[in-house]
Design an enzyme around this catalytic site. Structure first.
Site, short mmCIF file in Angstrom:
data_model
loop_
_atom_site.label_atom_id
_atom_site.label_comp_id
_atom_site.label_asym_id
_atom_site.label_seq_id
_atom_site.Cartn_x
_atom_site.Cartn_y
_atom_site.Cartn_z
N SER A 41 8.56 -7.17 -5.83
CA SER A 41 8.49 -6.74 -7.12
C SER A 41 9.99 -6.37 -7.62
O SER A 41 10.72 -5.80 -6.71
CB SER A 41 7.62 -5.90 -7.67
OG SER A 41 7.91 -4.90 -8.81
N TYR A 97 4.69 2.74 -6.81
CA TYR A 97 4.54 1.41 -6.56
C TYR A 97 5.89 0.73 -5.60
O TYR A 97 5.68 -0.19 -5.07
CB TYR A 97 4.54 0.74 -7.95
CG TYR A 97 4.35 -0.96 -8.12
CD1 TYR A 97 3.08 -1.54 -7.34
CD2 TYR A 97 5.39 -1.52 -8.90
CE1 TYR A 97 3.29 -3.00 -7.26
CE2 TYR A 97 5.12 -3.08 -9.04
CZ TYR A 97 4.18 -3.62 -8.24
OH TYR A 97 4.05 -4.96 -8.33
N LYS A 102 6.82 -1.61 -2.09
CA LYS A 102 7.14 -2.67 -2.28
C LYS A 102 8.73 -3.26 -1.52
O LYS A 102 8.95 -4.32 -0.98
CB LYS A 102 7.21 -3.12 -3.88
CG LYS A 102 5.88 -3.51 -4.43
CD LYS A 102 5.58 -4.68 -4.08
CE LYS A 102 4.39 -5.26 -5.01
NZ LYS A 102 3.93 -6.34 -4.78
#
Ligand code: ZN
Length: 675
Positions: A560, A573, A577
């Site tokens: 991402s 998050y 990632k």
């Protein structure tokens, strides 16, 4: 065999077709054709054909005697009136007086006889249908009849079983000569109900569709009666080791060995009767004698590949397998060259890879460029096993022989049934997509299927996985990617279903938020489970299968923007990632030597389960933008769609010299550009 003709059903179909302007005789022709097609021990996959003689009127009002015959390669079980090619019968009857009719002349004659030139080509057995006088003619490759004809004393056996109801005609290729032989036989025995073609099948005829169908069922039932109770414990078992490798381990080895010459999907089948067949002492004799009816040879070749039993420990099964696969291809080349010489060397060799693989102790694999073609090969192999078992139950199986098989395998009219070979770039490849039940994953499943790959859709939501898979003709699997055991079982299941794995799109993910200085450790851990550890476990299992295959592979990770350009309060998050981005590079470094490539897609602002419309509304509001302006807030000024990300995954799968790379799909965002 049960006679499935029901007057009520027949009348309902007549009424239905009448509304479409189809005559009653054609409706009945379609009805009984479908009854034959539904009986898998009569015909499978485009085998068999039916016809009807009737009168048609052309545009000028002129009336013609017409033959309506099944178009070549169509399936009887789903036949429609449009699948019956309409031909001028008088033009076909005129061919009866010829002594010979070379292929090219027959193709021209059949083309010329077509009442509508855009209709597909008629069956290769058209002349037989045209020359026999009856109004309705049915032709099948009935298993029970083949078990009788495919014997050294097949003719005598058939004569005993069918008596004066059918006459036996020796094997010949379809065409003028066979049609003339059949007509002559019927002329000498005008009261017969059918004609048996040695090592090929059965024709029946009648004044009505019902009569011809009923005669077919009756004759096949007589053959079945002769075989009754003879198919049990036919094969003396060879010594098979007690402990065998499981199918999930054997399949990638087989797939890898075959894929040295292309990419193939496997379709595994097993049952008591299949295991008895492949476990027989004389397997090499009866399994290699040739297909039970000629039209199978274009799908399964004259012979299967026979492997040794996959023993646990001790022997080196994989080494043997590679040797046997290479030997198979060499023998196929020799077979081609030998018979091509007989034809003056004008043929081009077809792919020498086996289409059926027999594994003592386990079962059989059908092999094909797509899941559908592999399934057809497996179905045909299973039918061959049924017929050969029945034949060996009363005697010794014998096929039409290698020479005749070659003539069919390399006959242009048979090969035409396979259609023009336009191979999509990912044909024969297996692509697994995690989180494939919606959003980017679902779009990626479709994109891979569109390029010809066999697709496995994995999702926590099993129903969503199955629904997406069904929409792309793939296989759906409910799986929690944070559970290592579930992933291992899923990869085993994939190996059993398609034979292995070539591409894995590790896409499942979810977003957790929180200010990093105060976020709960549990939130961070949870995010790491899904956004890092699941990627690692999926990739590890994929590498396990890919290394067994030994023909490389492709890992693709959905990372991402957060992995390279952290957003406020998005640490939970972005951290895992970022680790996954590093993971991708580590796989590239450690497994490049295995031919396994590893790449990532860095996508941003895609509407999905992760970035919902509600989230888009709140984020755009916070920035004083409309939702559209927020979604189009990139250098190109255009919203990025799930399909754009899916295309990037496909492009990376096709970029054979790219590994360790990140492809950005965000419409342009310099702050998130890799540096
Ligand atoms: Zn046939």
């Amino acid at each position: 065999m049960k006679n499935r003709y029901q007057d009520k059903e027949a009348k309902a179909l007549i009424a239905r077709y009448r509304r479409q302007g189809v005559a009653a005789d054609m409706a009945l022709r379609i009805y009984t054709s479908r009854l034959l097609g539904a009986e898998k021990s009569l015909v499978i996959h485009g085998g068999g054909n039916t016809s009807m003689k009737t009168k048609v009127t052309d545009a000028s009002g002129m009336e013609f005697d017409a033959l309506c015959v099944k178009s070549s390669g169509h399936n009887l079980d789903a036949l429609e009136p449009d699948d019956m090619t309409v031909l001028d019968l008088s033009l076909l009857s005129g061919l009866k007086k010829l002594k010979s009719l070379p292929d090219q002349d027959m193709i021209k004659a059949l083309s010329r006889a077509k009442m509508d030139p855009v209709q597909p080509n008629p069956s290769v057995e058209t002349l037989l249908h045209a020359f026999l006088p009856d109004a309705f003619i049915d032709h099948t490759h009935a298993n029970a009849v083949l078990a009788l004809t495919n014997q050294p004393n097949g003719k005598q056996l058939c004569e005993e079983v069918f008596g004066d109801r059918a006459v036996v005609v020796p094997y010949a290729m379809s065409g003028l000569a066979l049609a003339k032989k059949a007509v002559a036989a019927q002329h000498c025995h005008p009261n017969i109900h059918g004609i048996v073609l040695m090592c090929h099948g059965l024709f029946t005829f009648g004044k009505t569709a019902k009569e011809s169908y009923t005669r077919m069922i009756r004759l096949v039932s007589q053959a079945e009666k002769r075989l009754k109770g003879k198919g049990k414990k036919v094969f003396a078992a060879s010594a098979t080791p007690k402990k065998l490798l499981p199918v999930a381990h054997v399949a990638p080895m087989v797939r890898g060995a075959l894929s040295r010459g292309g990419s193939w999907i496997l379709d595994f089948r097993t049952s008591d009767s299949i295991r008895q067949f492949v476990g027989g002492k004389d397997l090499a004799r009866y399994a290699q004698a040739g297909p039970v009816t000629p039209d199978h040879v274009i799908r399964i070749k004259p012979k299967p590949l026979i492997l040794p039993p996959p023993k646990v420990g001790g022997g080196n099964f994989q080494k043997e397998l590679l040797k046997e696969a290479a030997r198979f291809s060499a023998r196929y080349r020799a077979y081609f060259e030998k018979h091509n010489r007989r034809h003056g060397g004008d043929k081009t060799m077809r792919d020498p890879t086996p289409r059926v693989v027999l594994v003592p102790g386990l079962g059989l694999f059908g092999v094909g460029e797509t899941t559908r073609i592999a399934a057809i090969a497996a179905d045909m192999a299973a039918t061959n096993i049924d017929v050969i078992t029945a034949a060996e139950g009363i005697g010794t199986f014998k096929s039409a022989g290698e020479k005749n098989m070659f003539d069919i395998e390399y006959w242009a009219l048979e090969a035409a049934k396979l259609g023009a070979a336009k191979v999509p770039p990912l044909a024969g490849r297996v692509a697994v997509i995690t989180g494939g039940g919606s959003g980017i994953g679902a779009a990626t499943a479709k994109a891979f299927a569109d390029q010809g790959a066999a697709v496995v859709v994995m999702d926590l939501d099993g129903k969503a996985a199955i629904d997406v898979a069904a929409s792309v003709g793939g296989f759906g699997l409910g799986c929690d990617v944070t559970d290592a055991q579930q992933i291992e079982r899923a990869f085993d299941a994939i190996a059993e279903i398609y034979g292995g794995v070539d591409v894995v799109v590790s896409n499942a993910g979810a977003a957790w938020q929180g200010e990093i200085g105060s976020v709960d450790k549990a939130v961070l851990r949870k995010s790491f489970e899904l956004n890092f550890w699941a990627h690692q476990t999926v990739a590890q299992n994929a590498v396990r299968v890919m290394k067994t295959q030994g023909v490389g592979g492709c890992l693709l990770f959905n990372t991402s923007k957060q992995a390279v350009n952290p957003g406020a309060d998005f640490g939970p998050y972005g951290l895992p990632k970022a680790a996954t981005l590093f993971l991708m590079r580590q796989y590239a470094v450690d497994h490049g030597k295995d031919g396994i490539r590893s790449n990532a897609v860095n996508a941003d602002r895609i509407r999905s389960g992760l970035l919902t419309n509600g989230m888009i509304a709140s984020r755009s509001q916070a920035r004083g933008l409309t939702a559209e302006n927020y979604m189009e807030g990139n250098l190109l000024g255009e919203e990025v769609l799930a399909e754009d990300v899916a295309k990037a995954f496909v492009d990376l799968a096709l970029s054979l010299k790219t590994t360790g790379a990140v492809m950005t799909v965000d419409g342009g965002n310099i702050a998130a550009a890799l540096r």
